[in-house]
Motif scaffolding. Sequence first.
Motif, short mmCIF file in Angstrom:
data_model
loop_
_atom_site.label_atom_id
_atom_site.label_comp_id
_atom_site.label_asym_id
_atom_site.label_seq_id
_atom_site.Cartn_x
_atom_site.Cartn_y
_atom_site.Cartn_z
N LYS A 85 0.83 -1.21 0.00
CA LYS A 85 0.00 0.00 0.00
C LYS A 85 0.86 1.26 0.00
CE LYS A 85 -3.87 -2.18 2.33
NZ LYS A 85 -4.57 -2.35 3.61
N ARG A 86 2.03 1.18 0.67
CA ARG A 86 2.89 2.36 0.79
C ARG A 86 3.76 2.59 -0.44
NH1 ARG A 86 5.22 1.08 5.82
NH2 ARG A 86 7.23 0.90 4.83
N ILE A 87 4.38 1.52 -0.98
CA ILE A 87 5.34 1.76 -2.05
C ILE A 87 5.11 0.96 -3.34
CG2 ILE A 87 7.15 2.46 -0.43
CD1 ILE A 87 8.49 -0.25 -0.91
N GLY A 88 4.12 0.05 -3.31
CA GLY A 88 3.77 -0.66 -4.54
C GLY A 88 4.42 -2.02 -4.75
N CYS A 89 5.03 -2.56 -3.69
CA CYS A 89 5.54 -3.93 -3.77
C CYS A 89 5.39 -4.58 -2.40
CB CYS A 89 6.99 -3.98 -4.26
SG CYS A 89 8.19 -3.14 -3.24
N HIS A 90 5.30 -5.91 -2.40
CA HIS A 90 5.06 -6.64 -1.16
C HIS A 90 6.33 -6.93 -0.35
CE1 HIS A 90 1.06 -7.40 -2.89
NE2 HIS A 90 0.71 -7.56 -1.62
N GLY A 91 7.46 -6.52 -0.85
CA GLY A 91 8.70 -6.73 -0.13
C GLY A 91 9.86 -6.10 -0.86
N VAL A 92 10.84 -5.64 -0.11
CA VAL A 92 12.04 -5.08 -0.71
C VAL A 92 13.22 -6.03 -0.50
CG1 VAL A 92 13.72 -3.18 -0.70
CG2 VAL A 92 11.27 -2.69 -0.58
N ALA A 93 13.53 -6.37 0.74
CA ALA A 93 14.73 -7.16 1.02
C ALA A 93 14.71 -8.51 0.31
CB ALA A 93 14.91 -7.34 2.53
N GLU A 94 13.66 -9.31 0.54
CA GLU A 94 13.60 -10.63 -0.09
C GLU A 94 13.48 -10.51 -1.61
OE1 GLU A 94 11.69 -13.36 3.48
OE2 GLU A 94 10.42 -12.84 1.77
N ALA A 95 12.62 -9.61 -2.07
CA ALA A 95 12.40 -9.47 -3.52
C ALA A 95 13.67 -9.02 -4.23
CB ALA A 95 11.26 -8.49 -3.78
N ALA A 96 14.35 -8.04 -3.69
CA ALA A 96 15.57 -7.53 -4.33
C ALA A 96 16.65 -8.61 -4.36
CB ALA A 96 16.07 -6.29 -3.60
N ALA A 97 16.80 -9.34 -3.27
CA ALA A 97 17.81 -10.41 -3.22
C ALA A 97 17.50 -11.48 -4.27
CB ALA A 97 17.85 -11.02 -1.82
N LEU A 98 16.25 -11.92 -4.33
CA LEU A 98 15.86 -12.95 -5.29
C LEU A 98 16.03 -12.47 -6.73
CD1 LEU A 98 12.67 -14.30 -3.51
CD2 LEU A 98 14.75 -15.61 -3.99
N LEU A 99 15.61 -11.26 -7.00
CA LEU A 99 15.68 -10.71 -8.35
C LEU A 99 17.13 -10.61 -8.82
CD1 LEU A 99 13.68 -9.74 -10.51
CD2 LEU A 99 13.85 -7.46 -9.53
N ALA A 100 17.99 -10.11 -7.96
CA ALA A 100 19.40 -9.93 -8.33
C ALA A 100 20.14 -11.26 -8.46
CB ALA A 100 20.11 -9.04 -7.32
N ALA A 101 19.74 -12.25 -7.68
CA ALA A 101 20.44 -13.54 -7.71
C ALA A 101 19.99 -14.42 -8.88
CB ALA A 101 20.26 -14.28 -6.39
N GLY A 102 18.91 -14.06 -9.54
CA GLY A 102 18.53 -14.76 -10.75
C GLY A 102 17.32 -15.66 -10.63
N LYS A 103 16.92 -16.17 -11.80
CA LYS A 103 15.68 -16.92 -11.96
C LYS A 103 15.52 -18.09 -10.99
CE LYS A 103 13.09 -19.34 -15.56
NZ LYS A 103 13.07 -19.72 -16.96
N HIS A 104 16.59 -18.79 -10.71
CA HIS A 104 16.51 -19.99 -9.87
C HIS A 104 17.01 -19.74 -8.44
CE1 HIS A 104 15.34 -22.24 -13.36
NE2 HIS A 104 16.39 -21.76 -14.02
#
Length: 125
Positions: A85-104
């Motif tokens: 509701k505040r920034i438009g995503c459900h998570g920053v720390a976990e999401a950013a780590a997963l996204l940067a580390a790749g598809k798997h």
Amino acid sequence: MRPLLMAVLGIGFSSAAKPAEVVELVRNVTAGHQIDGIATIASKRGSAVISALAAAFKVPVFFYEASELETMATRLKNPSDQLFKRIGCHGVAEAAALLAAGKHAVLIVEKVSFANATFALAQTG
């Protein structure tokens, strides 16, 4: 030959976070783990906290828009409707780590929360 595993620290933090405090927290949270990169939301680009982390760990930093982080929503272990509701995503720390580390990528340290910062660590699969 299997590629080397890469570990990425995802971080979210408030404006009250102090650079030295965050660096120390990261050292404690990631003790025993190598950090090959740091990832966060694009709005933190240029912050003193990110500069301090990049200097302390001597790794690249990856920045993502909230819409990019939201693509990881179904993979988060600790999603937050309040954050969405505040920034438009459900998570920053976990999401950013997963996204940067790749598809798997997999989380090897789920979101850890402190007063002014959250951290997660993901590793390529």
